[in-house]
Design a protein around this motif. Structure first.
Motif, PDB file in Angstrom:
ATOM      1  N   GLU A 197       1.079  -1.125   0.203  1.00  0.00           N
ATOM      2  CA  GLU A 197      -0.110  -0.021  -0.038  1.00  0.00           C
ATOM      3  C   GLU A 197       0.886   1.480  -0.063  1.00  0.00           C
ATOM      4  N   GLN A 198       0.657   1.954  -0.840  1.00  0.00           N
ATOM      5  CA  GLN A 198       1.434   3.724  -0.447  1.00  0.00           C
ATOM      6  C   GLN A 198       0.336   4.495  -0.244  1.00  0.00           C
ATOM      7  N   VAL A 231      -5.151   7.404  -4.932  1.00  0.00           N
ATOM      8  CA  VAL A 231      -6.490   6.730  -5.316  1.00  0.00           C
ATOM      9  C   VAL A 231      -6.683   6.521  -6.169  1.00  0.00           C
ATOM     10  N   LEU A 232      -6.948   5.213  -6.261  1.00  0.00           N
ATOM     11  CA  LEU A 232      -7.555   4.179  -7.795  1.00  0.00           C
ATOM     12  C   LEU A 232      -8.945   4.371  -7.974  1.00  0.00           C
ATOM     13  N   ASN A 290      -0.802  16.012  -1.227  1.00  0.00           N
ATOM     14  CA  ASN A 290       0.038  15.068  -1.617  1.00  0.00           C
ATOM     15  C   ASN A 290      -0.282  13.245  -2.093  1.00  0.00           C
ATOM     16  N   ALA A 291      -2.017  13.568  -2.288  1.00  0.00           N
ATOM     17  CA  ALA A 291      -2.091  12.332  -2.922  1.00  0.00           C
ATOM     18  C   ALA A 291      -1.769  12.910  -4.676  1.00  0.00           C
ATOM     19  N   ARG A 292      -2.634  10.971  -5.121  1.00  0.00           N
ATOM     20  CA  ARG A 292      -1.732  10.972  -6.148  1.00  0.00           C
ATOM     21  C   ARG A 292      -3.475   9.710  -7.112  1.00  0.00           C
ATOM     22  N   PHE A 293      -3.714  10.190  -8.393  1.00  0.00           N
ATOM     23  CA  PHE A 293      -4.670   9.334  -8.785  1.00  0.00           C
ATOM     24  C   PHE A 293      -4.053   8.432 -10.097  1.00  0.00           C
ATOM     25  N   ARG A 294      -4.875   7.003  -9.546  1.00  0.00           N
ATOM     26  CA  ARG A 294      -3.845   5.963 -10.829  1.00  0.00           C
ATOM     27  C   ARG A 294      -5.151   5.874 -11.018  1.00  0.00           C
ATOM     28  N   GLU A 313      -1.861  -3.447  -8.849  1.00  0.00           N
ATOM     29  CA  GLU A 313      -2.796  -1.944  -8.528  1.00  0.00           C
ATOM     30  C   GLU A 313      -3.805  -1.641  -7.070  1.00  0.00           C
ATOM     31  N   ILE A 314      -4.815  -2.818  -7.584  1.00  0.00           N
ATOM     32  CA  ILE A 314      -5.671  -2.437  -5.997  1.00  0.00           C
ATOM     33  C   ILE A 314      -4.823  -2.400  -4.570  1.00  0.00           C
TER      34      ILE A 314
END
Length: 387
Positions: free
Chosen positions: A203-204, A208-209, A240-244, A274-275
């Protein structure tokens, strides 16, 4: 479908006939399927596989036709020939047709086999919802014409087939509203709970996925809605959030995103990886029907999910207990940000989500319901006498 087929194959003999994309290598998929299917037959689906400008041209050309675009692009003479051969030689008890677009092939009859239509979604309802959504004038006009054709075709299939399977109570209500005499079974989508097992490893923080088939319009529209309305608000709350964004064939409207906080990943071999790396999974759908496999898979892996009400439609979830349900962009962003900051809350939602899937949405449970429906159809036919 693979999980359901593997479960059915434990006690029953299966054959599969499928349209495939002729541009893709089918060998690995064929080998995997042959492990549990007696016959594996594929037919190139050239019209179905068209994309981009060619697909748009086919959709435009379908407008004056009495048939929907979906029916036209799934009709292949070679498919009908192969089905005729298999049914004639195979002595099947049940022929199950996946998706209403394929219902045109449900006219092959050789004896006592029962024909079952697995709807997955009530297709006309999805297109009708598109016609009513904020998706642009051209798409709305096209959808306004096409959903009426789909409804006529689906109604005809519901009357022709011995039984129809749906994945949600809403879809069953729509079907019976149109054809009250239809024999139906509610068989929700499932997940392999032994293959989708939660793990804290990988987990990173802040990830957000969204995952799903990105060439499927409800998913495309949902991701664009998220990028436009929800993601900027999320970043303002959680810088700092990232969306994949994970899934095959992202259209240019998604692939061209240049936001430095967004990763358009595309296709991956194993979506579980990825999940697992996600802190929060989002399902921002505003169009669709049936039930979403993506929700069940994320729940099985113990992930907290923020979804629109429609995104989790058909699954027996409870807001605040095993999922977060919210439709307003600002509130959606706040829920994501709150979860990113609260590890204990994420864990509690994930544990409750996993529990629900194990109890209600395993592929074994789905297979048991489906086999019981087959038996009901056979019993009903025997009681009524020969057709």
């Amino acid at each position: 479908m693979e999980g359901l087929m593997r479960e059915l194959a434990r006690e029953h003999q299966l054959s599969i006939l499928s349209l495939v994309d002729p541009s893709e290598d089918q060998e690995e998929a064929r080998r995997e399927t042959q492990a549990y299917c007696r016959d594996v037959v594929t037919v190139p689906g050239r019209k179905r596989s068209a994309g981009g400008a060619r697909k748009r041209a086919m959709q435009l050309a379908s407008m004056p036709s009495p048939w929907s675009y979906e029916a036209l692009c799934h009709h292949e003479r070679a498919m009908k020939r192969e089905l005729d051969r298999l049914v004639r030689d195979g002595a099947f008890d049940v022929v199950q047709v996946e998706f209403s677009q394929m219902a045109v092939y449900g006219t092959t009859r050789s004896g006592g086999e029962r024909y079952v239509l697995d709807e997955h979604n009530v297709e006309y309802d999805i297109v009708r919802r598109t016609a009513e959504a904020d998706v642009g004038l051209v798409r709305r006009a096209y959808s306004a014409v096409n959903w009426r054709k789909l409804r006529r075709e689906e109604r005809a299939a519901w009357r022709t087939f011995d039984g129809s399977v749906v994945t949600s109570a809403r879809d069953r209500e729509l079907l019976l509203e149109d054809v009250p005499s239809a024999r139906t079974a509610l068989v929700p989508n499932g997940v392999d709970v032994d293959a989708f097992i939660p793990s804290a490893a990988g987990e990173q923080a802040g990830t957000v996925l969204f995952f799903g088939a990105l060439n499927y319009h409800p998913n495309t529209e949902g991701v664009l809605f998220f990028l436009r309305e929800i993601w900027p608000r999320t970043r303002a709350l959680s810088p700092n959030a990232r969306f994949r964004v994970v899934g095959p064939r992202p259209p240019d409207s998604i692939a061209s995103c240049r936001d430095p906080g967004v990763d358009i990943v595309g296709y991956v071999d194993d979506v579980r990886t990825e999940i697992a790396r996600a802190a929060v999974v989002v399902v921002p759908l505003r169009i669709g029907g049936g039930t979403r496999l993506k929700v069940l898979e994320a729940m099985a892996l113990g992930k907290p999910i923020v979804s629109t009400s429609l995104g989790a439609e058909g699954i027996d979830v409870r807001d605040g207990e095993n999922i977060e349900l919210v439709d307003e962009p600002e509130a959606f962003a706040r829920r994501i940000a709150a979860l990113l900051e609260d590890e204990r809350r994420r864990e509690a939602l994930g544990v409750a989500a996993r529990r629900l899937v194990v109890e209600r949405y395993s592929w074994k449970a789905a297979a048991d319901r489906l086999v019981n429906f087959y038996r009901e159809l056979d019993h009903g036919a025997s009681a009524a006498g020969p057709r």
